[in-house]
Structures are given as structure tokens and as C-alpha cells.
Design an enzyme around this catalytic site. Sequence first.
Site, PDB file in Angstrom:
ATOM      1  N   THR A 286      14.170  55.395  38.885  1.00 17.41           N
ATOM      2  CA  THR A 286      13.598  54.711  40.043  1.00 17.41           C
ATOM      3  C   THR A 286      14.431  53.476  40.336  1.00 17.41           C
ATOM      4  O   THR A 286      15.146  52.987  39.468  1.00 17.41           O
ATOM      5  CB  THR A 286      12.171  54.217  39.768  1.00 17.41           C
ATOM      6  OG1 THR A 286      12.238  53.126  38.823  1.00 17.41           O
ATOM      7  CG2 THR A 286      11.305  55.315  39.235  1.00 17.41           C
ATOM      8  N   ASP A 287      14.282  52.947  41.522  1.00 20.91           N
ATOM      9  CA  ASP A 287      14.811  51.601  41.753  1.00 20.91           C
ATOM     10  C   ASP A 287      13.885  50.619  41.022  1.00 20.91           C
ATOM     11  O   ASP A 287      12.804  50.990  40.542  1.00 20.91           O
ATOM     12  CB  ASP A 287      14.930  51.297  43.252  1.00 20.91           C
ATOM     13  CG  ASP A 287      15.965  50.189  43.507  1.00 20.91           C
ATOM     14  OD1 ASP A 287      16.295  49.442  42.566  1.00 20.91           O
ATOM     15  OD2 ASP A 287      16.437  50.064  44.652  1.00 20.91           O
ATOM     16  N   TYR A 288      14.324  49.393  40.981  1.00 22.12           N
ATOM     17  CA  TYR A 288      13.673  48.319  40.212  1.00 22.12           C
ATOM     18  C   TYR A 288      12.170  48.199  40.515  1.00 22.12           C
ATOM     19  O   TYR A 288      11.799  47.794  41.620  1.00 22.12           O
ATOM     20  CB  TYR A 288      14.376  47.028  40.600  1.00 22.12           C
ATOM     21  CG  TYR A 288      14.343  45.897  39.615  1.00 22.12           C
ATOM     22  CD1 TYR A 288      15.445  45.609  38.827  1.00 22.12           C
ATOM     23  CD2 TYR A 288      13.229  45.085  39.489  1.00 22.12           C
ATOM     24  CE1 TYR A 288      15.443  44.547  37.939  1.00 22.12           C
ATOM     25  CE2 TYR A 288      13.207  44.032  38.608  1.00 22.12           C
ATOM     26  CZ  TYR A 288      14.330  43.765  37.839  1.00 22.12           C
ATOM     27  OH  TYR A 288      14.320  42.713  36.966  1.00 22.12           O
ATOM     28  N   ALA A 290      10.060  50.367  41.290  1.00 24.02           N
ATOM     29  CA  ALA A 290       9.624  51.126  42.476  1.00 24.02           C
ATOM     30  C   ALA A 290       8.313  51.865  42.234  1.00 24.02           C
ATOM     31  O   ALA A 290       7.550  52.092  43.176  1.00 24.02           O
ATOM     32  CB  ALA A 290      10.717  52.103  42.908  1.00 24.02           C
TER      33      ALA A 290
END
Length: 758
Positions: A286-288, A290
Site C-alpha cells: 500500500t502507499d503510506y 493507505a
Amino acid sequence: MKVKIVFTLIQVLLGMSVLAQAEKQQTAMSTYVSALMKKMTTEEKIGQLNLPAVGFDVTGPVVSQGVDEKIRKGLVGGVFNTFTPIAVRKLQEMAVTRTRLKIPLLFGYDVIHGHRTIFPIPLGLSASWDTALIRKTAQAAAAEASADGLNWTFSPMVDIARDPRWGRVSEGAGEDPFLGAQVAKAMVRGYQGDNTYKDAHSILACVKHFALYGAAEAGRDYNTVDMSRVRMFNEYLPPYKAAIDAGVATVMSSFNEVDGVPASANRWLMTDLLRKRWGFKGFVVTDYTAINEMMAHGLGDGKEVARRAMKAPVEMDMVGELYLAHLPALVKEGKVTMTELDNACRLILEAKYKLGLFQDPYKYVSEERNEKEMMSGDKLMLAREAAIKSMVLLKNKGNILPLNAEKKIAFIGPLVKNKRDVIGSWSGAGDYKQAISVWEALEKRVTAAPIYYAKGCNLVDDTTLRNKLNPHGAMLEADSLSPEALIREAVEAAEKSDIVVVFLGEPFGMSGEAASRSEIGLLPNQKGLLVALKKTAKPIVLVLMNGRPLTLSWEDEHMDAILETWYGGTMTGPAISDVLFGDANPSGKLTMTFPRNTGQIPIYYNHKNTGRPFDAAQKYTSKYLDVSNEPLYPFGHGLGYSPFTYSGISLSSKSIQGASTITATVTVTNSGKYKGEETVQLYIKDVIGTVTRPVKELKGFQKVLLAAGESRKLSFSIGQDDLRFYNGELQLVAEPGAFKLFIGGSSEQIREASFVLQ
Ligand code: NOJ
């Protein structure tokens, strides 16, 4: 004939043996990972999905806590933001000596445009249209990163971006899907080598942000995205797909929603498209935070969003630790099945296996390589070349550039002596103090007449803006001289000189993540300096450093020359000096349209025609009352010190049948007095379709280096594959009918021909 048959046979046999070899390796990996997973507890499996941040650099509000202890308990699959052999060794040792199963860690980091040696920002690199060069920069970045303990980079970012208000346009390759796909491929290959990770120089790449992150409404970062599938498939997805086809090891899910479901919970995106349709075999991170952010998106509480993310699935949870917190219960309650957990865990262990970490967890930890690789001479040379090739000469009235070293020149502006900003945003482990400023380079260059310097203005005068940027690494301050005194000094320097070169633009933090702007012109105080200098009536060259297209209508009208240098990286100074004095000939071409004003946004070259295309004679056509439809500088635009002329476009045939191809040929001539490189661009228009088609689409380009006066015939081959697009049923088809073909030096400077697909 005989020789040909034998040759083909050898090729087939070789192909079969490569396949057999790959299958064998796959089986060995499966066996190894299965055996390991048999020994793992549910908690240890969940631990593999956890990616905490250890280090100094965060891109979100959360910082991971108690990581050492979690590593020891087997609750960490990888860490991000830790590098240097010492730091990596320390954590890796913890994982492989003090945990029950001794599973090594992944070490990820944002190596975006170089690691220690900083190359131009990605938008700048894309303006080189030189995929071989771009690949080399990724390779060099991987060499440094891997010698610093890292085995995974969160790059390339391949989000198509048509809205320059969005600060992250600086991190991608611009607005075009075809060029974006070429750049994506080049970068993946640069980082991952031949995908075998045989040596310690190749690292895992991560294509991001999947998907459509660049289409945030109004260019405001993290904002809602909504688009039709036809647009998605034809215009936004090709670069991600190209990265997958190039074998990218990992994918990052984006923050935004797609069809009303945030990417990290979007099963259509992660399963139907990415894995079933495209065949992706790696893992998604995932992004940070997310997953956590899906609570704010309104999908439910922490447990529910963790469940949804596992169902998509996304395998690794970056920093959020919701998998760690909720998966034990979710698995126990049967809301996430053991098979789902096993699948996720397996993909992460396989990535480690492929890297060779089970054989040698310290493969990427070498003090000796660290010494050797960092900022080595060859990388600095590459950085200089890349910075030169990224620059785009937007305007050059009366050939005022290159500068005549016999003339007195005033170098003015807050970026002349600047080092902090020239390396740009996302310069990761780059040290701005090691960058060479323009002034340092100029002082080394011998000129026959004196050169003068004045700062002219603060980079940012507005204290509110300064206060927003400074906490995030900017070093903006007000000069001890008043703005009026700074301008006076600059005017004095200009008056002593024959020509004025002014360096203006954005401080690095004004582009990149969370750096959207609603107006994208030069800041008012910088413009004020230009107005004052213009009154001296001296010729003015404007040199820009910035991370996005700017609105430059006034500057275009009043400046004699404009050179866009983006943020050039470590070797900014020498590269700019080379170009200004004609030691190098600029050849960059824009990969994003420069609008006339903010109201024209989104503006991109490959738009649709509409049912009422602009017609000056008609009121009810698609246009503005207060500005033309045309951009200021179109996609593909970029001048050099020598003009290139095009002549004689010809086609080998007027029709394509079945698998046949046609060849389009033009002659390109360097009609100036400098050797120079031209990027020859091929565009195609599908005149009639079952769905509406763009007015033109880039389908090919070639770079050609020509001596002064030299002509060269260039050919492009076009077949059905180049004419395919996704129709209303999302099938990739080439529809018979009429096509137009254009070749030229920009999306607007083109010569035209027609053909038919039968
Ligand atoms: C957030 C950004 O969106 C992403 O591009 C980056 O890789 C991560 N933070 C990690 O720093």
C-alpha cells in the site's frame, strides 16, 4: 535454407531450455517457501505483511513505534527508510539471528531520481525522450542504493498527469501514455536488470501509484478520481501495464478511489485487472498508511478496512500496522481465510527468495561497494549528461543563446547560488551540499569579459508560504536586504552588462507530494524582479527551475529566451553552464503541455475533437471567451541552437492489410550551424471509430544526432498493433478505416499523410 532451419532449431531449443530453467527455478522457490510457511505461525505470517518505517524521513503523520521488538518477534516483513550498511546490517542481523525462523527483511526506500548522485527530476528526465539514458540513470541509482543496503525502491511513478496544479507531476513522465509506457519499461529494466537479481546491483522496483493517482480532481493531491473505463484503458493504464510487462516485482496501491472504492480495497483493480487480466505475479504494497486512510474515505473502522484490503488483495501494509492489529482476529473469525493470508505471505517470501536473501541476507550490505559506488565519476558524468538532455529551450528570439563569452553578463536571481533546491523534491539520500550550483560552475568557466551577480529577490517573499514549506526541509529565509534594495542591486548589475540571465522558479517543496497550487505562475515577487529588469531594455534570458509546467504568457511576451531546466540534480551548475555557453546544444522536448493560464487546465495534446470543435467564425463552438484553446508551449515542443527542417513525408503504401506494415519516411535536416539532436515524433489519428478517438496520439519517436547542414532520412514502420485501442467493450482492437499520420518536431509542428487500414 539449411542453415536457417538449423538456426531456428537452435533458437527453439534455447528457448525451451530457458523455459525449462525458469520452471525449475519456480519449483525450487515454491518448495522452499512452502517448507518455510509450514513452520510459520499465523502471527509470523501476518508479520511478513508488515512494513514499518525506521528512520528520519516520513511522508505521513504516522511514525512506526517499537520496531526492534517487533522484528525480534517476527512481526516485520520489511522496513522502509533505513539505509547505509551499518544500519541495515543491524536490523538484518536482528531478523536473521534473533527471530525464531530467521527470515530476512526487505529494505525499501524512495530512490526516485538517483540515490546519492541525484539526476534531474523524473519530469525533466522524461523531457530527454532518451529511454536508454533514463534506464542508465535507474541502473546507477540501483547501484548506489544497493551498495547502501537497500534492495527495493518505490519507483517508478508512472501516473499520467494532465493537471500541472498537481505537485506530483514532477515525479512522473508527463501526460502521454505511449511515452509514459516507454519510460516505465526503461526504469524497471534499469532497477531490476534482467530480473534475475544475480548480482547485488539489481533491486526490486515498485510501480506506483496504482491506479490513476495523477487524475486527482482539480489537481489537489489525494483528491477523488472518477473516470470512464474507456479513458482509463486508453489513456491512463498503459504505463502501469508496461511496467508489469517488463517484469516489475512490486506494485504500490494509490491513495485515491477508483469507481468509488479506494485502490487498496478495490478488488476489480487488484484482482480482475492486475492479476487476472495482466498476469501480475508479485506483491502489492500500500502507499503510506493507505489502509488506515480508508476509514476517512468512509469504508468502516480499522478492522473492516483491514479486511477489505486483504480481500482486494493488497499484501503489504506500509506503516499503518492495521494488518498487524486486526488480522489475528479476522483470521480467527474466518473473515479472512488462511488461504488468503498464505497467498499474501507467500508472495512476499518469494520476493525475498528471488533477491537471494535466504542464501545471503547480507547480499546488499557491503562497505566496500559502498565506498566504490557512491557518487563515482561515471555517475557524475551521467548526471551532467542527463541534466543537459533534460533541458528544454522554450524560446530563443534572435538566437540570443548561446551566450557570447566576450560580452559582459549579469547572472541574477535567488537560484544562481542555490544548492538546496536544485536537487529537487524526492532527492532521497542526496546531499544538497554536494550539488554544484550554477555560480560555482560559472566561476570555473573562463569568460573574456566580466560576469556579475545579484540575488535580485528572495525565492519566496510570502511568509505564510515560507512557513508552510520550511518545516519540510525548505530553507527559505528573507534576505537582510529589503526587496526594494535587492531589486536595485539587480538593476545596477544589469545596467553594467550587455545581457542579463535571470534564474527563477519554484523552491523544491513547491512541487512533489502535497504541493498542489491553484495558480502556477512565477511568484509575484519574482515577477516583480523581471518587470524591473525589463525596464533596463537589456536582452534577458530567463532560466527556470521548477517541477511542473508554469503559466508563462507574460514571460513569453517579454523575455528574449526561456530555458526550462527543471531541477537538474547534483550536476545542475555545470550542465546549465554547458548549455548557456553553447558547449552543449539543448535538445529536450516537453512531455507536458504548458498552458497559457490556469483556467485552461486540464490541457493536453491528445484531446478529443468534440462535436463542436473550435471555429472562429462560429459562436457555438468549444472555446473560451478570454483565452485561446491553444497552449503556450505544446507537448513535444523544444528548440535547439540549430533549427531542424522536415521535408518529403512519404508512405510505402496507402493501406495496411492484415499483418502487413507500411513505412513512413521523412527527411530531417539540421539547418543551423551547431551539431544537434532532434527528437522526431510520429503521431497517428484514427479518423473514425466506434468510440471517439483523440485528435492525435504519439505512436513513435526517434532521436537523431545531426552535424550542421546534415540531412538524414528517417523511417517509421506502422502496423496494426500501432493502431489498436480499447473499444467500448474494453477489447484491444484496430478498426478498419481511414487514418492520418503526422511526423514532426512537436505535436504541432507536423507534416501529414493518410492511409487506410483494410
Ligand atoms: C507516499 C508517497 O505517495 C509514495 O510515493 C511514497 O513511495 C511513500 N509515501 C513512501 O515514502
